[in-house]
Design a protein around this motif. Sequence first.
Motif, PDB file in Angstrom:
ATOM      1  N   UNK A  89       0.787  -1.231   0.000  1.00  0.00           N
ATOM      2  CA  UNK A  89       0.000   0.000   0.000  1.00  0.00           C
ATOM      3  C   UNK A  89       0.817   1.277   0.000  1.00  0.00           C
ATOM      4  N   UNK A  90       0.218   2.314   0.535  1.00  0.00           N
ATOM      5  CA  UNK A  90       0.881   3.612   0.606  1.00  0.00           C
ATOM      6  C   UNK A  90       1.888   3.612   1.754  1.00  0.00           C
ATOM      7  N   UNK A  91       2.980   4.307   1.566  1.00  0.00           N
ATOM      8  CA  UNK A  91       3.997   4.456   2.596  1.00  0.00           C
ATOM      9  C   UNK A  91       3.488   5.491   3.593  1.00  0.00           C
ATOM     10  N   UNK A  92       3.272   5.075   4.830  1.00  0.00           N
ATOM     11  CA  UNK A  92       2.666   5.953   5.832  1.00  0.00           C
ATOM     12  C   UNK A  92       3.598   7.057   6.338  1.00  0.00           C
ATOM     13  N   UNK A  93       4.851   7.052   5.906  1.00  0.00           N
ATOM     14  CA  UNK A  93       5.741   8.156   6.290  1.00  0.00           C
ATOM     15  C   UNK A  93       5.363   9.442   5.559  1.00  0.00           C
ATOM     16  N   UNK A  94       4.646   9.310   4.448  1.00  0.00           N
ATOM     17  CA  UNK A  94       4.170  10.490   3.715  1.00  0.00           C
ATOM     18  C   UNK A  94       2.839  10.900   4.307  1.00  0.00           C
ATOM     19  N   UNK A  95       2.624  12.213   4.406  1.00  0.00           N
ATOM     20  CA  UNK A  95       1.336  12.687   4.874  1.00  0.00           C
ATOM     21  C   UNK A  95       0.881  13.800   3.943  1.00  0.00           C
ATOM     22  N   UNK A  96      -0.163  13.557   3.216  1.00  0.00           N
ATOM     23  CA  UNK A  96      -0.825  14.549   2.375  1.00  0.00           C
ATOM     24  C   UNK A  96      -0.147  14.792   1.026  1.00  0.00           C
ATOM     25  N   UNK A  97       1.145  14.561   0.907  1.00  0.00           N
ATOM     26  CA  UNK A  97       1.836  14.848  -0.354  1.00  0.00           C
ATOM     27  C   UNK A  97       2.812  13.740  -0.723  1.00  0.00           C
ATOM     28  N   UNK A  98       2.923  13.488  -2.019  1.00  0.00           N
ATOM     29  CA  UNK A  98       3.902  12.580  -2.623  1.00  0.00           C
ATOM     30  C   UNK A  98       3.613  11.097  -2.406  1.00  0.00           C
ATOM     31  N   UNK A  99       2.646  10.737  -1.571  1.00  0.00           N
ATOM     32  CA  UNK A  99       2.365   9.325  -1.347  1.00  0.00           C
ATOM     33  C   UNK A  99       1.853   8.644  -2.609  1.00  0.00           C
ATOM     34  N   UNK A 100       1.137   9.382  -3.443  1.00  0.00           N
ATOM     35  CA  UNK A 100       0.617   8.826  -4.693  1.00  0.00           C
ATOM     36  C   UNK A 100       1.736   8.567  -5.701  1.00  0.00           C
ATOM     37  N   UNK A 101       2.649   9.519  -5.813  1.00  0.00           N
ATOM     38  CA  UNK A 101       3.758   9.370  -6.752  1.00  0.00           C
ATOM     39  C   UNK A 101       4.679   8.247  -6.278  1.00  0.00           C
ATOM     40  N   UNK A 102       4.955   8.203  -4.982  1.00  0.00           N
ATOM     41  CA  UNK A 102       5.761   7.125  -4.414  1.00  0.00           C
ATOM     42  C   UNK A 102       5.120   5.773  -4.714  1.00  0.00           C
ATOM     43  N   UNK A 103       3.815   5.664  -4.509  1.00  0.00           N
ATOM     44  CA  UNK A 103       3.099   4.414  -4.771  1.00  0.00           C
ATOM     45  C   UNK A 103       3.277   3.985  -6.228  1.00  0.00           C
ATOM     46  N   UNK A 104       3.068   4.913  -7.143  1.00  0.00           N
ATOM     47  CA  UNK A 104       3.183   4.583  -8.574  1.00  0.00           C
ATOM     48  C   UNK A 104       4.599   4.147  -8.939  1.00  0.00           C
ATOM     49  N   UNK A 105       5.596   4.845  -8.436  1.00  0.00           N
ATOM     50  CA  UNK A 105       6.981   4.497  -8.766  1.00  0.00           C
ATOM     51  C   UNK A 105       7.376   3.153  -8.157  1.00  0.00           C
ATOM     52  N   UNK A 106       6.934   2.886  -6.941  1.00  0.00           N
ATOM     53  CA  UNK A 106       7.216   1.577  -6.333  1.00  0.00           C
ATOM     54  C   UNK A 106       6.510   0.467  -7.101  1.00  0.00           C
ATOM     55  N   UNK A 107       5.286   0.720  -7.540  1.00  0.00           N
ATOM     56  CA  UNK A 107       4.559  -0.272  -8.343  1.00  0.00           C
ATOM     57  C   UNK A 107       5.307  -0.532  -9.654  1.00  0.00           C
ATOM     58  N   UNK A 108       5.758   0.528 -10.303  1.00  0.00           N
ATOM     59  CA  UNK A 108       6.506   0.388 -11.559  1.00  0.00           C
ATOM     60  C   UNK A 108       7.780  -0.425 -11.371  1.00  0.00           C
ATOM     61  N   UNK A 109       8.438  -0.258 -10.226  1.00  0.00           N
ATOM     62  CA  UNK A 109       9.660  -1.013  -9.944  1.00  0.00           C
ATOM     63  C   UNK A 109       9.412  -2.513  -9.917  1.00  0.00           C
ATOM     64  N   UNK A 110       8.176  -2.917  -9.666  1.00  0.00           N
ATOM     65  CA  UNK A 110       7.833  -4.343  -9.645  1.00  0.00           C
ATOM     66  C   UNK A 110       7.278  -4.806 -10.990  1.00  0.00           C
ATOM     67  N   UNK A 111       7.296  -3.914 -11.978  1.00  0.00           N
ATOM     68  CA  UNK A 111       6.798  -4.266 -13.310  1.00  0.00           C
ATOM     69  C   UNK A 111       5.375  -3.849 -13.583  1.00  0.00           C
ATOM     70  N   UNK A 112       4.745  -3.150 -12.660  1.00  0.00           N
ATOM     71  CA  UNK A 112       3.366  -2.700 -12.852  1.00  0.00           C
ATOM     72  C   UNK A 112       3.293  -1.628 -13.933  1.00  0.00           C
ATOM     73  N   UNK A 113       2.173  -1.574 -14.601  1.00  0.00           N
ATOM     74  CA  UNK A 113       1.922  -0.593 -15.657  1.00  0.00           C
ATOM     75  C   UNK A 113       1.033   0.515 -15.096  1.00  0.00           C
ATOM     76  N   UNK A 114       1.546   1.762 -15.169  1.00  0.00           N
ATOM     77  CA  UNK A 114       0.807   2.935 -14.690  1.00  0.00           C
ATOM     78  C   UNK A 114       0.293   3.676 -15.921  1.00  0.00           C
ATOM     79  N   UNK A 115      -1.011   3.859 -15.992  1.00  0.00           N
ATOM     80  CA  UNK A 115      -1.653   4.420 -17.181  1.00  0.00           C
ATOM     81  C   UNK A 115      -2.446   5.672 -16.809  1.00  0.00           C
ATOM     82  N   UNK A 116      -2.332   6.699 -17.665  1.00  0.00           N
ATOM     83  CA  UNK A 116      -3.186   7.883 -17.550  1.00  0.00           C
ATOM     84  C   UNK A 116      -4.204   7.799 -18.679  1.00  0.00           C
ATOM     85  N   UNK A 117      -5.461   8.099 -18.373  1.00  0.00           N
ATOM     86  CA  UNK A 117      -6.537   8.019 -19.363  1.00  0.00           C
ATOM     87  C   UNK A 117      -7.440   9.239 -19.210  1.00  0.00           C
ATOM     88  N   UNK A 118      -7.647   9.965 -20.303  1.00  0.00           N
ATOM     89  CA  UNK A 118      -8.501  11.157 -20.204  1.00  0.00           C
ATOM     90  C   UNK A 118      -9.939  10.919 -20.637  1.00  0.00           C
TER      91      UNK A 118
END
Length: 173
Positions: A89-118
């Motif tokens: 999940x989310x790294x609880x050391x972050x509060x209010x900021x950067x937790x989303x970006x951290x999550x996405x980058x950690x997911x990508x490090x494991x081979x996950x695909x991060x997609x933006x869709x408009x």
Amino acid sequence: SLEEAFKKHGADVMGIRQVAAGGRLQLSMGWSPTVFAEACRKVLQDGLDSGAKWATRMLDVVQPRAKTVAWVAGSALLTSRKQFESIHGFDERYFLYFEDIDYCLRASETGAKVVYLDAFEILHHRGASAETEPEASQKHYRHSQDLFFRRHGRGMAKYVLPLWSKVRRALKP
């Protein structure tokens, strides 16, 4: 539906288009954390916040219709339970900021695909949480920024941006 789009794009993490009240576009995705990327993100975000027309035009260029990206904004982040649990999940050391970006980058490090869709859009009241306690919010922002760039900064960003965070904290305690 969002679930069908999630599956169609083979996403492990997906973000969607966000707009402010009045329909103004918001930055909803971004790039790997380099000094250049962070400077561009900051300039673009400041332009969007001030309502600059050049920033809205630029956002149309840099924020694609559907694309694999480094991160998506947490205010409209979709992920599977399996993916969420696989990286704890989310790294609880972050509060209010950067937790989303951290999550996405950690997911990508494991081979996950991060997609933006408009193709989907959400109304987001950006900054509403921060407005309740502006001083505490600024403190949390600097702490999270420092933590984030120490962990994810690429090249000079790993050293320059945490230093910048300390300078900003000293200037705006």
